[in-house]
Design a protein around this motif. Sequence first.
Motif, PDB file in Angstrom:
ATOM      1  N   THR A 141       0.625  -0.808   0.052  1.00 58.36           N
ATOM      2  CA  THR A 141       0.016  -0.556   0.376  1.00 58.36           C
ATOM      3  C   THR A 141       0.469   0.906  -0.001  1.00 58.36           C
ATOM      4  OG1 THR A 141      -0.153  -0.025   2.563  1.00 58.36           O
ATOM      5  CG2 THR A 141      -1.865  -1.322   1.072  1.00 58.36           C
ATOM      6  N   ASN A 154      -4.133   7.828  -3.222  1.00 57.61           N
ATOM      7  CA  ASN A 154      -3.882   6.403  -2.301  1.00 57.61           C
ATOM      8  C   ASN A 154      -3.817   5.380  -3.407  1.00 57.61           C
ATOM      9  OD1 ASN A 154      -4.245   4.662   0.192  1.00 57.61           O
ATOM     10  ND2 ASN A 154      -5.155   6.547   0.922  1.00 57.61           N
ATOM     11  N   CYS A 155      -3.346   4.459  -2.625  1.00 57.12           N
ATOM     12  CA  CYS A 155      -3.602   3.292  -3.270  1.00 57.12           C
ATOM     13  C   CYS A 155      -3.532   1.989  -2.213  1.00 57.12           C
ATOM     14  CB  CYS A 155      -2.040   2.627  -3.962  1.00 57.12           C
ATOM     15  SG  CYS A 155      -2.383   3.880  -5.645  1.00 57.12           S
ATOM     16  N   GLY A 156      -4.205   2.146  -1.920  1.00 55.53           N
ATOM     17  CA  GLY A 156      -5.064   0.915  -0.536  1.00 55.53           C
ATOM     18  C   GLY A 156      -4.520   1.230   0.988  1.00 55.53           C
ATOM     19  N   PRO A 182      -6.483   6.364   5.313  1.00 59.08           N
ATOM     20  CA  PRO A 182      -6.450   7.539   5.352  1.00 59.08           C
ATOM     21  C   PRO A 182      -5.945   7.915   6.269  1.00 59.08           C
ATOM     22  CG  PRO A 182      -8.109   6.123   5.735  1.00 59.08           C
ATOM     23  CD  PRO A 182      -7.744   5.033   6.005  1.00 59.08           C
ATOM     24  N   GLU A 232     -10.082  10.018   3.299  1.00 59.40           N
ATOM     25  CA  GLU A 232     -11.039   8.879   2.287  1.00 59.40           C
ATOM     26  C   GLU A 232     -10.621   9.341   0.716  1.00 59.40           C
ATOM     27  OE1 GLU A 232     -11.652   6.048   3.493  1.00 59.40           O
ATOM     28  OE2 GLU A 232     -12.497   5.521   6.005  1.00 59.40           O
ATOM     29  N   PRO A 233     -10.485   8.063  -0.045  1.00 58.23           N
ATOM     30  CA  PRO A 233     -10.304   8.557  -0.998  1.00 58.23           C
ATOM     31  C   PRO A 233     -11.439   8.351  -1.684  1.00 58.23           C
ATOM     32  CG  PRO A 233      -9.542   6.143  -0.427  1.00 58.23           C
ATOM     33  CD  PRO A 233      -9.654   7.107   0.304  1.00 58.23           C
ATOM     34  N   PRO A 280     -11.508   3.730  -5.294  1.00 57.87           N
ATOM     35  CA  PRO A 280     -10.089   3.580  -4.602  1.00 57.87           C
ATOM     36  C   PRO A 280      -9.137   3.427  -5.742  1.00 57.87           C
ATOM     37  CG  PRO A 280     -12.176   1.982  -5.362  1.00 57.87           C
ATOM     38  CD  PRO A 280     -12.317   3.442  -5.091  1.00 57.87           C
ATOM     39  N   SER A 281      -7.856   2.524  -4.797  1.00 60.12           N
ATOM     40  CA  SER A 281      -6.860   2.923  -6.271  1.00 60.12           C
ATOM     41  C   SER A 281      -5.680   1.621  -6.061  1.00 60.12           C
ATOM     42  CB  SER A 281      -5.755   4.307  -6.722  1.00 60.12           C
ATOM     43  OG  SER A 281      -6.079   5.427  -6.975  1.00 60.12           O
ATOM     44  N   PRO A 282      -5.346   0.479  -6.885  1.00 53.69           N
ATOM     45  CA  PRO A 282      -5.334  -0.372  -5.940  1.00 53.69           C
ATOM     46  C   PRO A 282      -3.443  -0.713  -5.997  1.00 53.69           C
ATOM     47  CG  PRO A 282      -4.658   0.560  -8.934  1.00 53.69           C
ATOM     48  CD  PRO A 282      -5.417   1.337  -8.583  1.00 53.69           C
ATOM     49  N   TYR A 297      -6.442   5.263 -11.350  1.00 56.95           N
ATOM     50  CA  TYR A 297      -5.585   5.727 -10.246  1.00 56.95           C
ATOM     51  C   TYR A 297      -6.730   6.928  -9.967  1.00 56.95           C
ATOM     52  CZ  TYR A 297      -2.219   2.556 -10.806  1.00 56.95           C
ATOM     53  OH  TYR A 297      -0.842   1.384 -10.262  1.00 56.95           O
ATOM     54  N   ASN A 298      -6.826   7.493  -9.052  1.00 53.59           N
ATOM     55  CA  ASN A 298      -8.089   7.955  -8.668  1.00 53.59           C
ATOM     56  C   ASN A 298      -6.640   9.797  -7.961  1.00 53.59           C
ATOM     57  OD1 ASN A 298      -9.883   9.744  -8.281  1.00 53.59           O
ATOM     58  ND2 ASN A 298     -10.082   9.708  -6.112  1.00 53.59           N
TER      59      ASN A 298
END
Length: 352
Positions: free
Chosen positions: A209, A226-228, A231, A244-245, A248-250, A262-263
């Motif tokens: 992560t 944020n990749c998992g 937060p 919190e994103p 979700p991004s992996p 990716y966000n």
Amino acid sequence: MILTALISGLAFATPREIAFSRLLPAAPALAAAMWPVVPTILLGAFCLLVMIGLSLVYSDLGTPYTAAAIVAVTLAAAYTSHIRLQREETLFQIRLVADAAQQVLLRPLPRRVQDVEIESLYLAAQEQARIGGDFYEVADTPYGVRLLIGDVRGKGLSAVGAASAVINCFRENAYDEPDLRGIIHRLEASIGRYSVAILDPDQPEHFATALIAEIRYGGGQMRILNCGHPPPLLMRSGEIRVLEPTAPSPPLNLAALLGDDYNIDTVVFTAGDQMLLYTDGVTETRDRSGTFFPLPEWMRQLGPAAPRELLDRLHRDLLHYSGGRLDDDIAAVAVRCGHPGARTPPPGSPGQ
């Protein structure tokens, strides 16, 4: 020495039927746990002299047997002391190497970058450990102050190696990639190559992560990818907000399974605002009843505090909450924003 004096005094002061002198071999045996070889031998010789002196007063103490026991125990204690000192020296050298490795992997962060105050905390779950799979880094780039925090899943040297691959990749690309997605793609490729190159039967693949935060110069904004990762917490005017994103991004090295969408979220980050980045070892710390550490409530009760004070309190309270035993590595970075007018982009920044 106190034990020797006590046994000697009792041996001279009590009737010979009690025979406290038979306890004299215990003194050099205990000394081996704390003293070097020569003082241990000298203490054994002193006990032998005490026994000889007692034999002059009491003739029926079984002096030859006790004296032989003192000599045998002293020789064994001297050898034990020698082995202990060798192992302590070996452990000291290992700790020096581990400290040097940690300085490379988790080098001390600058306490201030432009007008941003930064403090860090790292706690290893194992008492003798110095490094682990948690990591963090900061870079003063042409695009803003960029921060990285993450956690490699797994333990042991392979997790440390994966964390090192991610950190080194970030250090190299944070200055050149104009977009956070570009950095994440580079990190994804780096941990993927490491996972393929390192053959670990216990963990054939690594993933991590990660969270990257970018504090823009003079704009009063912060961008977060944020990749998992857990937060971060934002404190503004005493109020706590969990960032919190929005999508979700992996995690790193899982894009092939979950997709590489990716966000990036943008939040306001102005003078006086403070943010806490952390790994899941913080929120997954349990008390004796199994309850997780309530980080947002804890930070709300703590109130405004300087970054160093915040992390010092977090350190103490986590140890107190867990009863002094941590089940996972812990990394945390506290960031506080100063006045926007004091932030000046380095040469080569976009628009300069």
